[in-house]
Design an enzyme around this catalytic site. Structure first.
Site, mmCIF file in Angstrom:
data_model
loop_
_atom_site.group_PDB
_atom_site.id
_atom_site.type_symbol
_atom_site.label_atom_id
_atom_site.label_comp_id
_atom_site.label_asym_id
_atom_site.label_seq_id
_atom_site.Cartn_x
_atom_site.Cartn_y
_atom_site.Cartn_z
ATOM 1 N N HIS A 1 15.613 -3.463 -4.143
ATOM 2 C CA HIS A 1 17.057 -3.308 -3.949
ATOM 3 C C HIS A 1 17.573 -3.801 -2.597
ATOM 4 O O HIS A 1 18.753 -3.717 -2.323
ATOM 5 C CB HIS A 1 17.461 -1.846 -4.124
HETATM 6 N N1 UDP Z 1 12.690 6.925 -5.878
HETATM 7 C C1 UDP Z 1 13.067 7.701 -6.966
HETATM 8 N N2 UDP Z 1 13.420 7.068 -8.127
HETATM 9 C C2 UDP Z 1 13.408 5.705 -8.273
HETATM 10 C C3 UDP Z 1 13.012 4.933 -7.141
HETATM 11 C C4 UDP Z 1 12.674 5.569 -5.954
HETATM 12 O O1 UDP Z 1 13.075 8.930 -6.891
HETATM 13 O O2 UDP Z 1 13.749 5.193 -9.339
HETATM 14 C C5 UDP Z 1 12.343 7.628 -4.601
HETATM 15 C C6 UDP Z 1 11.026 7.245 -3.981
HETATM 16 O O3 UDP Z 1 9.975 8.026 -4.503
HETATM 17 C C7 UDP Z 1 11.284 7.542 -2.513
HETATM 18 C C8 UDP Z 1 12.754 7.223 -2.335
HETATM 19 O O4 UDP Z 1 13.313 7.224 -3.646
HETATM 20 O O5 UDP Z 1 11.080 8.923 -2.243
HETATM 21 C C9 UDP Z 1 12.960 5.890 -1.659
HETATM 22 O O6 UDP Z 1 14.318 5.579 -1.692
HETATM 23 P P1 UDP Z 1 14.854 4.085 -1.584
HETATM 24 O O7 UDP Z 1 13.821 3.132 -2.046
HETATM 25 O O8 UDP Z 1 16.186 4.063 -2.261
HETATM 26 O O9 UDP Z 1 15.168 3.920 -0.043
HETATM 27 P P2 UDP Z 1 14.337 3.320 1.189
HETATM 28 O O10 UDP Z 1 13.113 4.157 1.334
HETATM 29 O O11 UDP Z 1 14.078 1.904 0.909
HETATM 30 O O12 UDP Z 1 15.263 3.496 2.355
#
Ligand code: UDP
Length: 382
Positions: free
Chosen positions: A220
């Site tokens: 994303h």
């Molecule tokens: N996650 C979730 N469902 C999904 C994809 C990710 O619960 O379909 C969780 C994942 O386990 C982690 C968090 O979302 O705990 C990560 O969020 P994201 O990837 O949106 O943000 P980033 O870490 O890149 O800032």
């Protein structure tokens, strides 16, 4: 009624990756208050900015992580970076003024984190940054700018690992502001992993995955999905991978908006490429724990796969979480090199897991207790 002697904490969340970092901290504050080991007691309130507002990106996490209902819901929604930031600033200011917290606690690197830190510091309210000090060195990422701004206005810098401490020192931030507490995301992960594993069978049968090895995908980041050509290339890579192994892609709303004509939801019946809505935390963690490999550009998922020992290929040339590469199961691959991505994911799935998941110092499921101790120490010093 307000306990005048209590230290008033305001937690500000707004987007998916915030909830799993903050939930265990709020629980640890409650546990501290139930039997305060010293003179400090806390009061805490939760503010939700509404940066992510879809139920699949927000409410499901409040429920599954057993968070209290936010006292304030700001409904900022999406928009351009500047429009969203402007709304955040405008709506956060009166909320901070009205509640008059002693400390605003902000997690991670999303726009809500940055806006809350900015508003609080301008109002003379102290800021604690959870997951401080991470740096990718890539200033084209909005998150990197947010991290830098937050760390430079925060009074308490709570870090997950040694490289974060070193980044903060390199930027001239005073050592007395830094406390290495570990990774509160791991507290949520380890606490809910048994339940997530129990539920994995249901998720697998819903998505038609039973009995098949699969690669779990989350993509994303603007750098991978905003440019239509790049997105097309990424999808072509997934299609190629799906020739050999089932690919499951719970599509972030940001990505979905940019994929106009891809079919949605449904099992693996007419192919091995399963696209579904973003999953709740329990379902996602359950699937992650059983995946042959994970392909991602998420920050948090790089850490979670390391903690679980699941091979991870990250579609980026830099990471703010280098420990997941040096000690963990993560590997970076240039997102513009389709051949390298396919090869890396196939190799990762074939390699399998280490006998025991890598043990990263202080990623032990108890970081939130150390956060509360650091908050109490800050309160005594102020
Ligand atoms: N996650 C979730 N469902 C999904 C994809 C990710 O619960 O379909 C969780 C994942 O386990 C982690 C968090 O979302 O705990 C990560 O969020 P994201 O990837 O949106 O943000 P980033 O870490 O890149 O800032």
């Amino acid at each position: 009624m307000r306990d005048e002697a209590a230290v008033k904490l305001m937690h500000v969340v707004g987007a998916r990756p915030n909830f799993m970092k903050v939930a265990p901290v709020m629980a640890a504050v409650d546990a501290w208050n139930a039997a305060p080991p010293g003179d400090v007691r806390f009061e805490q309130i939760l503010v939700h900015t509404g940066q992510h507002y879809d139920a699949a990106m927000s409410q499901v996490f409040l429920d599954e992580l057993r968070m209290p209902e936010p006292q304030e819901h700001l409904g900022v929604g999406s928009g351009t970076q500047a429009a969203q930031m402007a709304r955040l600033l405008e709506r956060l200011e009166p909320v901070v003024q009205r509640h008059a917290p002693d400390l605003v606690v902000v997690p991670g690197d999303v726009n809500s984190t940055c806006a809350a830190a900015f508003v609080a510091s301008r109002l003379g309210v102290a800021v604690a940054h959870l997951e401080s000090g991470l740096r990718s060195g890539d200033r084209s990422m909005p998150e990197e700018i947010n991290r830098i701004i937050v760390d430079h206005v925060a009074d308490l810098l709570l870090t997950t690992c040694q490289d974060a401490d070193l980044n903060l020192m390199r930027e001239g931030l005073p050592a007395e502001r830094v406390v290495r507490v570990g990774n509160t995301m791991m507290d949520s992960l380890f606490c809910l992993l048994p339940k997530a594993k129990d539920g994995a069978g249901v998720a697998k049968s819903r998505l038609g995955l039973t009995g098949k090895p699969f690669v779990l995908v989350t993509i994303h980041r603007p750098s991978n999905v905003d440019d239509p050509e790049r997105l097309q290339d990424v999808l072509a890579v997934l299609m190629e991978l799906a020739q050999q192994i089932t690919v499951v892609f719970p599509m972030h709303l940001r990505t979905r908006d940019r994929v106009a004509r891809l079919r949605t939801e449904g099992g693996a019946a007419d192919g091995a490429f399963v696209v579904c809505a973003p999953l709740g935390y329990l379902e996602f963690v359950g699937l992650m724990s059983e995946a042959a490999a994970v392909l991602t550009d998420s920050g948090g998922v790089q850490e979670e796969t390391t903690a679980l020992g699941v091979p991870c290929v990250t579609l980026r040339t830099t990471t703010e979480r280098p420990i997941t590469v040096t000690l963990g199961t993560n590997e970076l691959v240039d997102p513009s090199d389709a051949g390298a991505i396919v090869a890396a994911v196939r190799a990762a799935a074939a390699r399998g897991r280490p006998a025991t998941p890598p043990a990263i110092p202080l990623w032990d499921g108890h970081a939130s207790d150390r956060v509360v101790k650091a908050l109490a120490a800050w309160a005594r010093r102020r």
